[in-house]
Design a protein around this motif. Structure first.
Motif, mmCIF file in Angstrom:
data_model
loop_
_atom_site.group_PDB
_atom_site.id
_atom_site.type_symbol
_atom_site.label_atom_id
_atom_site.label_comp_id
_atom_site.label_asym_id
_atom_site.label_seq_id
_atom_site.Cartn_x
_atom_site.Cartn_y
_atom_site.Cartn_z
ATOM 1 N N SER A 25 47.243 7.032 39.903
ATOM 2 C CA SER A 25 47.459 7.369 41.470
ATOM 3 C C SER A 25 46.236 8.181 41.843
ATOM 4 C CB SER A 25 48.614 8.055 41.594
ATOM 5 O OG SER A 25 49.667 6.944 41.668
ATOM 6 N N ARG A 83 40.354 23.301 46.301
ATOM 7 C CA ARG A 83 41.723 23.467 46.465
ATOM 8 C C ARG A 83 42.307 23.620 45.264
ATOM 9 N NH1 ARG A 83 43.517 19.151 50.020
ATOM 10 N NH2 ARG A 83 41.343 19.662 50.998
ATOM 11 N N LEU A 182 48.923 24.030 46.779
ATOM 12 C CA LEU A 182 50.461 23.633 46.325
ATOM 13 C C LEU A 182 50.698 24.224 45.262
ATOM 14 C CD1 LEU A 182 52.585 21.308 46.601
ATOM 15 C CD2 LEU A 182 51.041 20.050 44.750
ATOM 16 N N ALA A 208 51.419 25.041 50.306
ATOM 17 C CA ALA A 208 52.613 24.041 50.429
ATOM 18 C C ALA A 208 53.587 24.210 49.261
ATOM 19 C CB ALA A 208 52.011 22.619 50.606
ATOM 20 N N GLU A 210 56.578 22.401 46.898
ATOM 21 C CA GLU A 210 57.422 21.326 46.650
ATOM 22 C C GLU A 210 58.183 21.373 45.262
ATOM 23 O OE1 GLU A 210 56.313 17.383 47.434
ATOM 24 O OE2 GLU A 210 54.689 17.840 48.882
ATOM 25 N N GLY A 229 52.814 12.004 43.865
ATOM 26 C CA GLY A 229 52.721 11.789 45.310
ATOM 27 C C GLY A 229 52.622 13.204 46.212
ATOM 28 N N ALA A 230 53.182 14.289 45.371
ATOM 29 C CA ALA A 230 52.952 15.622 45.911
ATOM 30 C C ALA A 230 51.502 16.107 45.842
ATOM 31 C CB ALA A 230 53.876 16.592 45.261
ATOM 32 N N LEU A 232 49.055 13.899 45.588
ATOM 33 C CA LEU A 232 48.149 13.211 46.827
ATOM 34 C C LEU A 232 48.356 13.702 48.137
ATOM 35 C CD1 LEU A 232 48.822 9.557 45.559
ATOM 36 C CD2 LEU A 232 46.565 10.852 45.302
ATOM 37 N N ARG A 233 49.519 14.057 48.523
ATOM 38 C CA ARG A 233 49.647 15.007 49.836
ATOM 39 C C ARG A 233 48.793 16.118 49.991
ATOM 40 N NH1 ARG A 233 54.713 12.819 48.899
ATOM 41 N NH2 ARG A 233 55.547 14.758 47.675
ATOM 42 N N TRP A 234 48.558 16.904 48.850
ATOM 43 C CA TRP A 234 47.936 18.312 48.956
ATOM 44 C C TRP A 234 46.301 17.849 48.781
ATOM 45 C CZ3 TRP A 234 45.193 18.790 43.912
ATOM 46 C CH2 TRP A 234 44.535 19.841 43.579
ATOM 47 N N GLY A 236 45.189 15.098 50.383
ATOM 48 C CA GLY A 236 44.784 14.409 51.645
ATOM 49 C C GLY A 236 43.740 13.493 51.463
ATOM 50 N N ASN A 237 42.774 13.997 52.472
ATOM 51 C CA ASN A 237 41.459 13.011 52.499
ATOM 52 C C ASN A 237 40.334 13.676 51.936
ATOM 53 O OD1 ASN A 237 42.848 10.655 53.743
ATOM 54 N ND2 ASN A 237 42.642 11.736 55.750
#
Length: 238
Positions: A25, A83, A182, A208, A210, A229-230, A232-234, A236-237
């Motif tokens: 991922s 990040r 995150l 964030a 989680e 998934g967490a 990938l949300r962190w 982002g783009n």
């Protein structure tokens, strides 16, 4: 515009296997590198080793001791990090007095087992508290963790224990973070509980938070889809 490389930092006696389930991922359109600490025996040394081999600017995710290394990277070179993700970890120095002595005693007892019976025997004992209780019957998961530990030597274990016992308080680092962050942990993490992560989250502006359900300290290996998934949300783009 190219995405910043993602450096993945393993924890105590861990290697690329702790991140392997997430890589399909995370590697989509992004370079990922897993760090090796070698025989470094301080978190600062581990941080400088990482920086010496790292690109000029990068995203950083650390698990357990690896997240403490990430905090030391942030302490000495915050301008290089775009990040940061802190997984199943802590931020305080070893406690003073009896509590700190008890921690040192427990870590020394594990080291003694590794020296007298081998790393595999130590790992088989230690892993019992590192996963969700219901996963203790999951032979495939436990074997993967034990074999990962077994790939590290007793000397590595001793060096990393020394680093953890001498860890600095990182409260000031958390308060100073100015990049997307995150904080993540397994709901049943017995080594670094949810309450500890909530305290970390409260110190980081805009972070964030989680919690991965049905997971212990080894959340990336226990629940890789949820952790990926967490992350990938962190990411982002970016």
């Amino acid at each position: 515009m190219p995405r910043d490389p993602l450096l993945l930092v393993p924890g105590l006696m861990c290697d690329a296997a702790v991140w392997q389930p997430l890589l399909p991922s995370l590697q989509a359109g992004r370079e990922c590198r897993v760090i090796d600490h070698g025989l470094a025996d301080s978190l600062t040394q581990m941080a400088w080793q990482l920086l010496d081999a790292a690109p000029e600017r990068f995203a950083l995710a650390g698990h357990s001791m690896g997240a403490r290394v990430a905090l030391e990277v942030l302490r000495v070179a915050p301008e290089r990090i775009s990040r940061v993700a802190l997984l199943d970890t802590g931020y305080l120095a070893r406690a003073a007095g009896a509590a700190g002595e008890q921690e040192a005693h427990k870590r020394q007892a594990l080291l003694d087992v590794a020296r007298s019976q081998g790393v595999r025997a130590m790992a088989a004992q230690w892993v019992q508290g590192m996963v969700h209780p219901e996963r203790l019957q999951d032979a495939e998961l436990l074997d993967a963790i034990v074999m990962m530990f077994e790939r590290k030597s007793v000397d590595v274990f001793e060096s990393q224990i020394r680093a953890l016992l001498q860890r600095p308080d990182a409260s000031d680092v958390l308060r100073a973070i100015g990049v997307p962050t995150l904080v993540l942990c397994g709901r049943q993490d017995g080594w670094a509980p949810v309450s500890q992560h909530a305290a970390m989250h409260a110190l980081i502006p805009g972070a964030a938070f989680e919690v991965i359900e049905d997971a212990g300290h080894m959340a990336p290996m226990e629940r890789p889809q949820a952790v990926a998934g967490a992350l990938l949300r962190w990411l982002g783009n970016a």
